[in-house]
Structure formats: structure tokens, C-alpha cells
Design an enzyme around this catalytic site. Sequence first.
Site, PDB file in Angstrom:
ATOM      1  N   SER A  66      57.077  41.514  20.027  1.00 28.60           N
ATOM      2  CA  SER A  66      56.360  40.779  18.995  1.00 28.60           C
ATOM      3  C   SER A  66      54.864  40.713  19.316  1.00 28.60           C
ATOM      4  CB  SER A  66      56.959  39.380  18.831  1.00 28.60           C
ATOM      5  OG  SER A  66      56.397  38.701  17.754  1.00 28.60           O
TER       6      SER A  66
ATOM      7  N   ASP B  68      51.637  40.440  13.040  1.00 30.87           N
ATOM      8  CA  ASP B  68      51.737  40.645  14.481  1.00 30.87           C
ATOM      9  C   ASP B  68      52.317  42.037  14.731  1.00 30.87           C
ATOM     10  OD1 ASP B  68      54.328  40.219  13.639  1.00 30.87           O
ATOM     11  OD2 ASP B  68      54.873  38.925  15.311  1.00 30.87           O
TER      12      ASP B  68
ATOM     13  N   ASP C 186      55.273  43.420  15.435  1.00 33.70           N
ATOM     14  CA  ASP C 186      56.491  43.928  14.800  1.00 33.70           C
ATOM     15  C   ASP C 186      56.629  43.479  13.351  1.00 33.70           C
ATOM     16  OD1 ASP C 186      57.030  41.251  15.575  1.00 33.70           O
ATOM     17  OD2 ASP C 186      59.185  41.634  15.555  1.00 33.70           O
TER      18      ASP C 186
ATOM     19  N   ASP D 256      56.836  40.578  11.748  1.00 29.01           N
ATOM     20  CA  ASP D 256      57.668  39.485  11.247  1.00 29.01           C
ATOM     21  C   ASP D 256      56.869  38.189  11.117  1.00 29.01           C
ATOM     22  OD1 ASP D 256      57.442  38.740  13.921  1.00 29.01           O
ATOM     23  OD2 ASP D 256      59.586  38.347  14.194  1.00 29.01           O
TER      24      ASP D 256
END
Length: 474
Positions: free
Chosen positions: A104, A241, A243, A245
Site C-alpha cells: 500500500s 496511494d 495500490d 485503494d
Amino acid sequence: MIMSSLKFGTSGLRGLVTELSDTVCGAYTLAFLKNMQARHAIPDKGLILVGHDLRSSSPRMAAACIAAIRTFGMHVENCGPLPTPALAYRALSLKVPAIMVTGSHIPDDRNGLKFYRADGEIDKVDEAGILSALDDVALAPAPGDESPVVQQDALQNYAERCSLILQPKALDGRRIGVYQHSSVARDLLVDILQKAGADTIAIGRSDVFVPVDTEALRPEDIAFALAASNEHGLDALVSTDGDADRPLVADEQGTFVRGDSVGLLTAHFLGADAVVTPVTSNTAIELCGLFKKVYRTRVGSPYVIEGMELAVKDGYRNVVGFEANGGVLLGSAVAVNGQRLGALPTRDAMLPILSILGMAAKSSSTISGLLKGLPSRFTSSGRIEHVPATSSGAFLQSLLDTERRQRYFADVGTIEASDAIDGVRVVLAGGEVIHYRASGNAPELRCYAEAASGVRAEELLQWGLRHAASELVY
């Protein structure tokens, strides 16, 4: 147990890349599959999806997961680099498990594994099952030179879903900057915005991983948004961010919008009758009066998902969850533009970005104009690092005693209400809030403060940090 220093936090398994060797990734993958067989009866020789973000270690770790899945005798769909919600959407659509290799927002020297069941994210019981199964797994072989060809179906299906949120010309006349850095959604975001009619400017692309944390923005991210807004005359700057999400949305002045405000506006855009959010989100969510019911949870997507399931059982039809980082989870299907957007109970960055841009355009408003329509609540947060769990636990436990709690907070006000949903949270006279909780990812005590002005929120935060530091024993 293999690599006991690795642990599950609020969103998957995380650790240093040096700890996440091929052997370790393979072992956790096998333990995950064993748990899926034991608890969720996945079929022998079934399909498992694997995807990853753009950090330097992710392709190697994904290859290790793929090798372990094959060793277990199951088939693999290699989804390659793609947003975490895209992988989750594909897994839900096919009703199969999935593994996302991502850290992340954390730095490039760290990474992680996020596991999905056929019906969504694993829960805390699954986490315990995976850790238990580690003791019984045979180590998987190192990955060979050949990995399955990357399949684009997951990314394409997710792009089609995103295209439903706004009509083709919804953003006509809007000039939108896309801060690309190393977000795995950087190209998809440009494509979707252009399809909605926006004049899109892609800026800030990076060939090395950039740890953009939507809850703790770096000074350079803040400066970048201000400069980009001034240079390009933007109506908004958007990003995610690593990834994709968690969203980032900056207004026409280059000021980033808080994640819980992003979630609130998104829920309103989607016509939510019930909202589920952790106790760290500010109380404007209740004060705005836009929702029939607000459910408060502990920090972490598994708890938000539990809350959304409860809301559906309670009879609410349009259930939206979100975290203070801005990631939005759909607990039920919702109608947008006459289209049905199916439930997606995992954090998603594209949905809130498109919702806020669409809301501003439809009302001929600016992003800052949307925020002016919300109750004036300001929040600040900070942390005391290197606090062992035993020390933070003892401190929080002491505040559960009513008399002790009243004495502790006497300097800043009278306690009107308190809860222990996640740590200890008190509401002072006039609605000011101070909240302590132990981090789920690091040895630290976190403090959150909320007030009617930014200055007062910061004053409460600094008092909270100083007072806690003087009381902690370690």
C-alpha cells in the site's frame, strides 16, 4: 512458526522485504490455501488470482506466490500490476480467492500480502487460521523462470465498472490534474477521466516507488499539489496511494481534502441511507444529517466490512463504508446514472475520486464549495513512537476507570460521553473529542483530536500527546 516477526495489521500481512523471501511468501500462500480449504471448502484444482503493485519487490513476490499455488495443485490467473480493488472485483465476480502483493503506502523497503476469499477480504478468524496453518506447510520451491502470461481481464472489467459512475460528458469543462507518481492506477485514472470529458493533465510520474500515505502526507506532496494547481489552473488534483485503494483529492486551490470528508461526500453522492466508518472519522458524519444511520467501528477494513454486513441485516438498502484514509467500500449495490453498481466490500480509490468530481460538476460547484456545505469540524492526529504494546495497553486500560478518566481529562474539559470501541475516546463539553488507540501495525500510541477550529484541534492534540507521554511507563 515461519518468520514470526511478520504480522497481520489492519490491512493484510506486512513486513520488511528482507523478511518476505520467496520461501516465506510461498509458505504464507500455502497456509492461506490450507485455511481456505478448511474453512471455506474451496475446490481442489480451482482457480486463484494473483496481482501486485508497482514497488520493486512486488513482481518477485508475486512469482513466489504463483509457484506455491501451482505446487498446491491449483490453477493461477496472473493479473499482473493492477489496483487492489480491481483484483478484488475480479475475485468476487468469479467467486474465487485472490492474493494481492502490496505494501500500500509504506516505503519500498517493505511490502505485504493481502488475501481475499471468494466473497471478499479475509477476516480475523482467517488470519488466525493462516498463522496456525504455517506450522504444517511444506516449503514451496523457488519460482522458476516461467510465470503465467499476464491476463488483462481483471483490469478491463474494473475499468468498465469505473466507467459506469459518470456519464461520458459529466466532466466537460473541468481541468483535472492526475498526480501519477508510482500509483498502479496512474494510467487507468487518466483514461477514465478523459472518457468522462475532463481535460486531464498527467504530472509527477515516477519510475521509483513513492510512498504516498493519504493519512500522513509528506511535505513534498502538499507542496506538489499547491504548485500544480497554480501552474496548470486546475479544478482539482487527484491521485491514489500505491495500490489504488485510498484516494487523494485536492481542491481548486491545491489543498488536499481529508479522507473522512472524501468518504462523507461520496456516500452522499451515492445516496447512502447507512454509513459505516471507524471511530477515527470526524463527527461531521453524524452532524450533517444526511444519513439515517451511522455505524462506528474499530480501525481496519475487516471491522468496517462487519459493520456493513450488520447494516444490511438491519434493513438498510444503500450501505456505504469508508475509512479516515478516504478508501470507500460498497456494502450493497447502488444506482448511479440509471446503472447498477454492484457491492464491492473492499477499499476503492476510483469510486470516491469520480463521485466527488461528478458531484462538483453536476452542481456547478468547486471542491471547496462542496466542503463548505458540511459542518465545520477539524481534526489533528499524531503518535508517540516506540511504545511497547504492554505499555500502551496498560495506559488505555487505566482510562477505562471512570474516576481515573475524569481526573486525566480535567485540564481540558468535562467528559460528556466516552467509548472503548477502539482504544479510549472521550467527547468533551461542546463536542470536542480526544481519542487514544494503540497502532495495529507498529509499537506506537496514536492520538486524535477534533474541534470546531483547526487551531483548537491542534491544541488538544498537543495536550494529548504531552499528557500521555508523561503517564506512559516503559
